[in-house]
Design a protein around this motif. Structure first.
Motif, PDB file in Angstrom:
ATOM      1  N   GLY A   1      40.535  38.674  10.579  1.00  0.00           N
ATOM      2  CA  GLY A   1      41.329  39.680   9.959  1.00  0.00           C
ATOM      3  C   GLY A   1      40.204  40.108   8.761  1.00  0.00           C
ATOM      4  N   LYS A   2      40.930  40.879   8.103  1.00  0.00           N
ATOM      5  CA  LYS A   2      40.249  41.749   6.820  1.00  0.00           C
ATOM      6  C   LYS A   2      40.967  41.016   5.612  1.00  0.00           C
ATOM      7  CE  LYS A   2      38.844  45.870   5.132  1.00  0.00           C
ATOM      8  NZ  LYS A   2      39.043  47.546   5.281  1.00  0.00           N
ATOM      9  N   TYR A   3      40.006  40.674   4.639  1.00  0.00           N
ATOM     10  CA  TYR A   3      40.426  40.199   3.373  1.00  0.00           C
ATOM     11  C   TYR A   3      39.427  40.772   2.268  1.00  0.00           C
ATOM     12  CZ  TYR A   3      41.589  36.745  -0.441  1.00  0.00           C
ATOM     13  OH  TYR A   3      42.245  36.364  -1.362  1.00  0.00           O
ATOM     14  N   ILE A   4      40.168  41.133   1.145  1.00  0.00           N
ATOM     15  CA  ILE A   4      39.543  41.681  -0.223  1.00  0.00           C
ATOM     16  C   ILE A   4      39.783  40.715  -1.231  1.00  0.00           C
ATOM     17  CG2 ILE A   4      39.333  43.617  -1.518  1.00  0.00           C
ATOM     18  CD1 ILE A   4      40.619  45.412   0.664  1.00  0.00           C
ATOM     19  N   TRP A   5      38.776  40.156  -1.839  1.00  0.00           N
ATOM     20  CA  TRP A   5      38.697  39.412  -2.820  1.00  0.00           C
ATOM     21  C   TRP A   5      38.936  40.198  -4.284  1.00  0.00           C
ATOM     22  CZ3 TRP A   5      35.787  37.668   1.071  1.00  0.00           C
ATOM     23  CH2 TRP A   5      36.049  36.517   1.331  1.00  0.00           C
ATOM     24  N   THR A   6      39.382  39.617  -5.308  1.00  0.00           N
ATOM     25  CA  THR A   6      39.753  40.433  -6.331  1.00  0.00           C
ATOM     26  C   THR A   6      38.794  40.963  -7.044  1.00  0.00           C
ATOM     27  OG1 THR A   6      39.545  38.244  -7.729  1.00  0.00           O
ATOM     28  CG2 THR A   6      41.913  38.943  -7.014  1.00  0.00           C
ATOM     29  N   ASN A   7      37.380  40.548  -6.630  1.00  0.00           N
ATOM     30  CA  ASN A   7      36.382  40.945  -7.292  1.00  0.00           C
ATOM     31  C   ASN A   7      35.909  42.268  -6.623  1.00  0.00           C
ATOM     32  OD1 ASN A   7      35.192  39.983  -5.104  1.00  0.00           O
ATOM     33  ND2 ASN A   7      33.539  38.669  -6.257  1.00  0.00           N
ATOM     34  N   GLY A   8      36.477  42.556  -5.388  1.00  0.00           N
ATOM     35  CA  GLY A   8      36.123  43.794  -4.566  1.00  0.00           C
ATOM     36  C   GLY A   8      35.316  43.392  -3.414  1.00  0.00           C
ATOM     37  N   ASP A   9      34.752  42.230  -3.047  1.00  0.00           N
ATOM     38  CA  ASP A   9      34.216  41.712  -1.946  1.00  0.00           C
ATOM     39  C   ASP A   9      35.044  41.675  -0.668  1.00  0.00           C
ATOM     40  OD1 ASP A   9      31.888  41.217  -3.634  1.00  0.00           O
ATOM     41  OD2 ASP A   9      32.030  39.195  -3.497  1.00  0.00           O
ATOM     42  N   VAL A  10      34.634  42.004   0.495  1.00  0.00           N
ATOM     43  CA  VAL A  10      35.280  42.137   1.649  1.00  0.00           C
ATOM     44  C   VAL A  10      34.815  41.603   2.779  1.00  0.00           C
ATOM     45  CG1 VAL A  10      36.540  43.839   3.278  1.00  0.00           C
ATOM     46  CG2 VAL A  10      36.029  44.796   0.739  1.00  0.00           C
ATOM     47  N   HIS A  11      35.712  40.802   3.525  1.00  0.00           N
ATOM     48  CA  HIS A  11      35.220  40.007   4.572  1.00  0.00           C
ATOM     49  C   HIS A  11      36.141  40.759   5.791  1.00  0.00           C
ATOM     50  CE1 HIS A  11      33.857  37.059   7.408  1.00  0.00           C
ATOM     51  NE2 HIS A  11      35.207  36.762   7.776  1.00  0.00           N
ATOM     52  N   ASP A  12      35.565  41.037   6.827  1.00  0.00           N
ATOM     53  CA  ASP A  12      36.074  41.389   8.073  1.00  0.00           C
ATOM     54  C   ASP A  12      35.582  40.518   9.278  1.00  0.00           C
ATOM     55  OD1 ASP A  12      37.899  42.862   9.690  1.00  0.00           O
ATOM     56  OD2 ASP A  12      36.826  44.525   9.580  1.00  0.00           O
ATOM     57  N   GLY A  13      36.500  39.849   9.968  1.00  0.00           N
ATOM     58  CA  GLY A  13      36.123  38.840  10.748  1.00  0.00           C
ATOM     59  C   GLY A  13      36.969  37.567  11.144  1.00  0.00           C
ATOM     60  N   GLY A  14      36.550  36.602  11.488  1.00  0.00           N
ATOM     61  CA  GLY A  14      37.225  35.175  12.126  1.00  0.00           C
ATOM     62  C   GLY A  14      37.537  34.473  10.750  1.00  0.00           C
ATOM     63  N   TRP A  15      38.637  33.770  10.827  1.00  0.00           N
ATOM     64  CA  TRP A  15      39.117  32.946  10.125  1.00  0.00           C
ATOM     65  C   TRP A  15      39.271  31.531  10.633  1.00  0.00           C
ATOM     66  CZ3 TRP A  15      38.758  33.779   4.675  1.00  0.00           C
ATOM     67  CH2 TRP A  15      38.618  35.288   4.540  1.00  0.00           C
ATOM     68  N   LEU A  16      39.221  30.333   9.915  1.00  0.00           N
ATOM     69  CA  LEU A  16      39.539  29.181  10.342  1.00  0.00           C
ATOM     70  C   LEU A  16      39.996  28.415   9.039  1.00  0.00           C
ATOM     71  CD1 LEU A  16      40.148  26.979  12.751  1.00  0.00           C
ATOM     72  CD2 LEU A  16      37.732  26.486  12.498  1.00  0.00           C
ATOM     73  N   ASP A  17      41.379  27.834   9.042  1.00  0.00           N
ATOM     74  CA  ASP A  17      41.664  26.857   7.940  1.00  0.00           C
ATOM     75  C   ASP A  17      41.294  27.733   6.689  1.00  0.00           C
ATOM     76  OD1 ASP A  17      42.651  24.854   9.690  1.00  0.00           O
ATOM     77  OD2 ASP A  17      40.631  24.009   9.711  1.00  0.00           O
ATOM     78  N   ASP A  18      41.694  28.938   6.578  1.00  0.00           N
ATOM     79  CA  ASP A  18      41.483  29.868   5.463  1.00  0.00           C
ATOM     80  C   ASP A  18      40.007  29.834   4.716  1.00  0.00           C
ATOM     81  OD1 ASP A  18      44.113  30.214   5.122  1.00  0.00           O
ATOM     82  OD2 ASP A  18      44.888  28.711   4.036  1.00  0.00           O
ATOM     83  N   GLU A  19      39.139  29.850   5.872  1.00  0.00           N
ATOM     84  CA  GLU A  19      37.651  30.008   5.553  1.00  0.00           C
ATOM     85  C   GLU A  19      37.243  30.895   6.557  1.00  0.00           C
ATOM     86  OE1 GLU A  19      36.066  26.125   5.314  1.00  0.00           O
ATOM     87  OE2 GLU A  19      36.090  26.140   3.072  1.00  0.00           O
ATOM     88  N   GLN A  20      36.063  31.911   6.098  1.00  0.00           N
ATOM     89  CA  GLN A  20      35.392  32.535   6.950  1.00  0.00           C
ATOM     90  C   GLN A  20      34.805  31.606   8.116  1.00  0.00           C
ATOM     91  OE1 GLN A  20      33.474  33.452   3.457  1.00  0.00           O
ATOM     92  NE2 GLN A  20      33.457  35.721   3.907  1.00  0.00           N
ATOM     93  N   HIS A  21      35.218  32.382   9.192  1.00  0.00           N
ATOM     94  CA  HIS A  21      34.559  31.487  10.634  1.00  0.00           C
ATOM     95  C   HIS A  21      34.453  32.028  11.672  1.00  0.00           C
ATOM     96  CE1 HIS A  21      33.804  27.366  12.276  1.00  0.00           C
ATOM     97  NE2 HIS A  21      34.253  27.849  13.449  1.00  0.00           N
ATOM     98  N   GLY A  22      33.264  32.096  12.399  1.00  0.00           N
ATOM     99  CA  GLY A  22      32.980  33.009  13.656  1.00  0.00           C
ATOM    100  C   GLY A  22      32.515  34.414  13.373  1.00  0.00           C
ATOM    101  N   LYS A  23      32.152  35.374  13.995  1.00  0.00           N
ATOM    102  CA  LYS A  23      31.654  36.593  13.865  1.00  0.00           C
ATOM    103  C   LYS A  23      32.463  37.429  12.732  1.00  0.00           C
ATOM    104  CE  LYS A  23      28.794  40.169  15.903  1.00  0.00           C
ATOM    105  NZ  LYS A  23      27.800  40.112  14.754  1.00  0.00           N
ATOM    106  N   GLY A  24      31.528  38.269  11.850  1.00  0.00           N
ATOM    107  CA  GLY A  24      32.236  38.838  10.795  1.00  0.00           C
ATOM    108  C   GLY A  24      31.098  39.621  10.066  1.00  0.00           C
ATOM    109  N   THR A  25      31.810  40.196   9.100  1.00  0.00           N
ATOM    110  CA  THR A  25      30.883  41.126   7.954  1.00  0.00           C
ATOM    111  C   THR A  25      31.494  40.853   6.778  1.00  0.00           C
ATOM    112  OG1 THR A  25      32.134  43.010   8.130  1.00  0.00           O
ATOM    113  CG2 THR A  25      30.394  43.090   9.882  1.00  0.00           C
ATOM    114  N   MET A  26      30.443  40.867   5.942  1.00  0.00           N
ATOM    115  CA  MET A  26      30.566  40.583   4.550  1.00  0.00           C
ATOM    116  C   MET A  26      30.182  41.774   3.638  1.00  0.00           C
ATOM    117  SD  MET A  26      32.451  38.394   2.312  1.00  0.00           S
ATOM    118  CE  MET A  26      32.280  37.876   0.479  1.00  0.00           C
ATOM    119  N   LYS A  27      30.893  42.438   2.849  1.00  0.00           N
ATOM    120  CA  LYS A  27      30.214  43.559   2.034  1.00  0.00           C
ATOM    121  C   LYS A  27      30.702  43.302   0.475  1.00  0.00           C
ATOM    122  CE  LYS A  27      31.084  47.121   5.385  1.00  0.00           C
ATOM    123  NZ  LYS A  27      31.989  48.583   5.721  1.00  0.00           N
TER     124      LYS A  27
END
Length: 185
Positions: A1-27
């Protein structure tokens, strides 16, 4: 899924136990971009990393650090292809500098170190050194070929000022490196 941090960083990809995990992109807001595997919230595996300064890395990453085999294209036009350890050029690698100079050989902590061959260009001057390096400096046994065809064999440290005196790894033929090839060190 997609997550936007309060500082504007964006991760779009896999998650596991509330952490980025698997294939994804981070802007990231600063312009940094990752397209790779993530593990335990950190970049981990093979992928592409674009730094905010415009440099682009493609290769292996471990625990959020450039680590393993990879290729870094620097904004100034220089390019390194080889081994990285904990974010630094380390092991066997090839650097092409923006002025056309090229080094192939061993690296340690982002410095030419060990055995290597440098073809250098500085304006109309060019030459080649094949031999030993220490902390980015010509040091030890080697052979220098100059653009006029002359050659010099070296059995010890090269030091223009003292013609072969041994003053340690901090002195060399060019005090730092052949002129014009510092590139992205």
């Amino acid at each position: 899924g997609k997550y936007i941090w309060t500082n504007g960083d964006v991760h779009d990809g896999g998650w596991l136990d509330d952490e980025q995990h698997g294939k994804g992109t981070m802007k990231c807001k600063d312009g940094t971009f990752y397209s790779m595997q993530f593990k335990d919230g950190l970049a981990h595996g093979e992928g592409t990393y674009k730094r905010a300064d415009g440099s682009i890395y493609h290769g292996e990453v471990r625990g959020g650090l450039i680590h393993g085999r990879g290729n870094m294209k620097y904004r100034d036009g220089s390019e390194y292809d080889g081994q990285f350890v904990f974010g630094r050029m380390h092991g066997e690698g090839k650097m092409k500098y923006k002025n056309g100079s090229e080094y192939v050989g061993e690296w340690s902590a982002n410095k030419r170190h060990g055995k290597g061959k440098m073809k250098y260009w500085y304006g109309q001057e060019h030459g080649e050194y094949d031999g030993e390096w220490c902390s980015g400096l010509i040091h030890g046994k080697g052979k220098m070929k100059f653009n006029d065809g002359t050659e010099q064999l070296n059995g010890q440290l090269w030091d223009i000022g003292s013609k072969g005196s041994h003053t340690g790894c901090q002195s060399s033929m060019w005090k730092t490196s052949p002129p014009g090839i510092m590139g992205s060190e």
